[in-house]
Design a protein around this motif. Structure first.
Motif, PDB file in Angstrom:
ATOM      1  N   ASN A  35       0.853  -1.183   0.000  1.00 32.44           N
ATOM      2  CA  ASN A  35       0.000   0.000   0.000  1.00 32.44           C
ATOM      3  C   ASN A  35       0.891   1.236   0.000  1.00 32.44           C
ATOM      4  N   PRO A  36       0.968   1.951  -1.123  1.00 34.97           N
ATOM      5  CA  PRO A  36       1.937   3.047  -1.241  1.00 34.97           C
ATOM      6  C   PRO A  36       1.770   4.146  -0.185  1.00 34.97           C
ATOM      7  N   HIS A  37       2.883   4.542   0.379  1.00 34.45           N
ATOM      8  CA  HIS A  37       2.988   5.699   1.264  1.00 34.45           C
ATOM      9  C   HIS A  37       4.177   6.525   0.766  1.00 34.45           C
ATOM     10  N   LEU A  38       4.418   7.645   1.395  1.00 39.27           N
ATOM     11  CA  LEU A  38       5.590   8.439   1.037  1.00 39.27           C
ATOM     12  C   LEU A  38       6.725   8.145   1.996  1.00 39.27           C
ATOM     13  N   TYR A  39       7.860   7.714   1.452  1.00 33.22           N
ATOM     14  CA  TYR A  39       9.081   7.525   2.225  1.00 33.22           C
ATOM     15  C   TYR A  39      10.182   8.312   1.536  1.00 33.22           C
ATOM     16  N   LYS A  40      10.777   9.230   2.262  1.00 30.93           N
ATOM     17  CA  LYS A  40      11.817  10.076   1.676  1.00 30.93           C
ATOM     18  C   LYS A  40      13.135   9.830   2.408  1.00 30.93           C
ATOM     19  N   SER A  41      14.153   9.533   1.640  1.00 25.59           N
ATOM     20  CA  SER A  41      15.482   9.342   2.199  1.00 25.59           C
ATOM     21  C   SER A  41      16.469  10.181   1.389  1.00 25.59           C
ATOM     22  N   PHE A  49      12.652   9.376  -3.365  1.00 27.15           N
ATOM     23  CA  PHE A  49      11.245   9.186  -3.025  1.00 27.15           C
ATOM     24  C   PHE A  49      10.861   7.727  -3.282  1.00 27.15           C
ATOM     25  N   SER A  50      10.277   7.087  -2.270  1.00 29.41           N
ATOM     26  CA  SER A  50       9.890   5.681  -2.389  1.00 29.41           C
ATOM     27  C   SER A  50       8.471   5.515  -1.875  1.00 29.41           C
ATOM     28  N   ALA A  51       7.844   4.372  -2.219  1.00 29.50           N
ATOM     29  CA  ALA A  51       6.439   4.165  -1.879  1.00 29.50           C
ATOM     30  C   ALA A  51       6.184   2.975  -0.965  1.00 29.50           C
ATOM     31  N   ILE A  52       7.092   1.997  -0.944  1.00 32.64           N
ATOM     32  CA  ILE A  52       6.872   0.756  -0.209  1.00 32.64           C
ATOM     33  C   ILE A  52       8.124   0.423   0.599  1.00 32.64           C
ATOM     34  N   THR A  53       7.954   0.023   1.861  1.00 30.44           N
ATOM     35  CA  THR A  53       9.110  -0.445   2.624  1.00 30.44           C
ATOM     36  C   THR A  53       9.436  -1.884   2.210  1.00 30.44           C
ATOM     37  N   TYR A  54      10.730  -2.142   2.074  1.00 30.55           N
ATOM     38  CA  TYR A  54      11.184  -3.460   1.629  1.00 30.55           C
ATOM     39  C   TYR A  54      10.965  -4.483   2.736  1.00 30.55           C
ATOM     40  N   SER A  55      10.418  -5.632   2.362  1.00 28.10           N
ATOM     41  CA  SER A  55      10.086  -6.700   3.296  1.00 28.10           C
ATOM     42  C   SER A  55      10.152  -8.008   2.530  1.00 28.10           C
ATOM     43  N   PRO A  56      10.026  -9.154   3.213  1.00 34.97           N
ATOM     44  CA  PRO A  56       9.992 -10.422   2.467  1.00 34.97           C
ATOM     45  C   PRO A  56       8.887 -10.456   1.419  1.00 34.97           C
ATOM     46  N   VAL A  57       7.725  -9.894   1.736  1.00 31.99           N
ATOM     47  CA  VAL A  57       6.630  -9.845   0.753  1.00 31.99           C
ATOM     48  C   VAL A  57       7.015  -8.960  -0.425  1.00 31.99           C
ATOM     49  N   ALA A  58       7.561  -7.779  -0.135  1.00 35.42           N
ATOM     50  CA  ALA A  58       7.976  -6.874  -1.210  1.00 35.42           C
ATOM     51  C   ALA A  58       9.053  -7.524  -2.077  1.00 35.42           C
ATOM     52  N   LYS A  59       9.979  -8.233  -1.439  1.00 36.27           N
ATOM     53  CA  LYS A  59      11.026  -8.944  -2.179  1.00 36.27           C
ATOM     54  C   LYS A  59      10.416  -9.934  -3.158  1.00 36.27           C
ATOM     55  N   ASN A  60       9.436 -10.718  -2.692  1.00 37.88           N
ATOM     56  CA  ASN A  60       8.800 -11.714  -3.556  1.00 37.88           C
ATOM     57  C   ASN A  60       8.044 -11.068  -4.708  1.00 37.88           C
ATOM     58  N   VAL A 181      15.932   0.787  -3.404  1.00 36.08           N
ATOM     59  CA  VAL A 181      17.130   1.412  -2.853  1.00 36.08           C
ATOM     60  C   VAL A 181      17.427   0.747  -1.519  1.00 36.08           C
ATOM     61  N   THR A 182      18.633   0.211  -1.390  1.00 32.58           N
ATOM     62  CA  THR A 182      19.054  -0.426  -0.137  1.00 32.58           C
ATOM     63  C   THR A 182      20.215   0.385   0.456  1.00 32.58           C
ATOM     64  N   THR A 183      21.414   0.169  -0.051  1.00 31.69           N
ATOM     65  CA  THR A 183      22.560   0.940   0.451  1.00 31.69           C
ATOM     66  C   THR A 183      22.678   2.302  -0.227  1.00 31.69           C
ATOM     67  N   GLY A 184      22.090   2.450  -1.402  1.00 33.18           N
ATOM     68  CA  GLY A 184      22.205   3.699  -2.144  1.00 33.18           C
ATOM     69  C   GLY A 184      23.368   3.730  -3.121  1.00 33.18           C
ATOM     70  N   ALA A 185      24.142   2.643  -3.191  1.00 29.30           N
ATOM     71  CA  ALA A 185      25.340   2.627  -4.036  1.00 29.30           C
ATOM     72  C   ALA A 185      24.993   2.783  -5.520  1.00 29.30           C
ATOM     73  N   LEU A 211      14.420  -0.529   5.063  1.00 27.16           N
ATOM     74  CA  LEU A 211      14.139   0.173   6.314  1.00 27.16           C
ATOM     75  C   LEU A 211      15.354   0.879   6.875  1.00 27.16           C
ATOM     76  N   ARG A 212      16.545   0.307   6.687  1.00 31.47           N
ATOM     77  CA  ARG A 212      17.731   0.920   7.263  1.00 31.47           C
ATOM     78  C   ARG A 212      18.012   2.292   6.677  1.00 31.47           C
ATOM     79  N   ARG A 213      17.504   2.572   5.476  1.00 36.29           N
ATOM     80  CA  ARG A 213      17.696   3.891   4.900  1.00 36.29           C
ATOM     81  C   ARG A 213      16.785   4.929   5.546  1.00 36.29           C
ATOM     82  N   LEU A 214      15.759   4.480   6.254  1.00 40.28           N
ATOM     83  CA  LEU A 214      14.805   5.392   6.868  1.00 40.28           C
ATOM     84  C   LEU A 214      15.132   5.678   8.325  1.00 40.28           C
ATOM     85  N   LYS A 215      16.185   5.058   8.847  1.00 42.71           N
ATOM     86  CA  LYS A 215      16.545   5.259  10.256  1.00 42.71           C
ATOM     87  C   LYS A 215      17.424   6.496  10.411  1.00 42.71           C
TER      88      LYS A 215
END
Length: 215
Positions: A35-41, A49-60, A181-185, A211-215
């Motif tokens: 369910n898209p939300h706003l995540y800014k890192s 700008f991102s819409a979904i937090t990465y999770s096992p479901v998102a990975k699949n 986007v994970t590490t941003g490399a 998630l680690r990019r949002l901390k």
């Protein structure tokens, strides 16, 4: 007709590509997680700008789209990318989208350039162009098992602007598009290559963010 449908389900049972449980192609619980939300890192000074937090479901879901070419999974990725771009273009002027290039071997295996296809699909919603400006200068390793430092080393100076685009779009504003986007490399390297090629990178958009990019 219903009997045929039930018989077909017994022979070819459907699994949710989010949680892999038997049932619909995407179950209600997994659909809620996408369910898209706003995540800014930020990656250095570049807004992402991102819409979904990465999770096992998102990975699949991403793997179902990228590696298995499941059209309903493609649509979920497109929805997330459109949501991210919508927020991005609220803050920045609309401009061309530059997709992160996939390696040639990945494109051959998948039978398509996934991110480029996603970019073309979502660009129509905003009336902007897609510029496939970037290419790999060398072979890079698979990054799935690399740590932050190894990813940066793996991607350092790996991308460049295609010769055909040199000096043809000098100073043009662009945004970078990727699925995750994970590490941003990867986005950092794309930003470096585009800036060096004379482009002005306004921001980046992704479907998912770790998630680690949002901390």
């Amino acid at each position: 007709m219903r009997l045929f449908s039930d018989f077909k389900y017994l022979l070819f049972p459907t699994r949710c590509f989010g949680c892999r449980e038997l049932g619909y192609s995407i179950c209600s619980q997994c659909r809620k997680l996408w369910n898209p939300h706003l995540y800014k890192s930020k990656i250095l000074d570049l807004a992402v700008f991102s819409a979904i937090t990465y999770s096992p479901v998102a990975k699949n879901i991403l793997l179902s789209a990228k590696e298995q070419n499941i059209k309903s999974a493609d649509r979920l990725v497109q929805i997330a990318l459109s949501a991210s771009l919508h927020e991005l273009f609220q803050k920045h002027a609309r401009c061309a989208i530059v997709p992160i290039p996939s390696g040639r071997s990945s494109n051959r295996r998948r039978g398509r350039d996934f991110i480029n296809e996603m970019a073309i699909s979502v660009a129509k919603d905003f009336g902007v162009a897609v510029l496939p400006l970037l290419e790999h200068q060398r072979i890079i390793r698979d990054q799935s098992n690399l740590n932050v430092a190894e990813r940066r080393e793996n991607l350092a100076m790996a991308l460049s602007v295609k010769p055909a685009f040199h000096r043809n779009y000098s100073g043009e504003s662009v945004v970078i598009l990727d699925d995750l986007v994970t590490t941003g490399a990867t986005i950092s390297e794309a930003n470096r290559a585009l800036t060096r090629g004379g482009f002005k990178v306004q921001a980046a958009a992704t479907a998912c963010v770790a998630l680690r990019r949002l901390k």
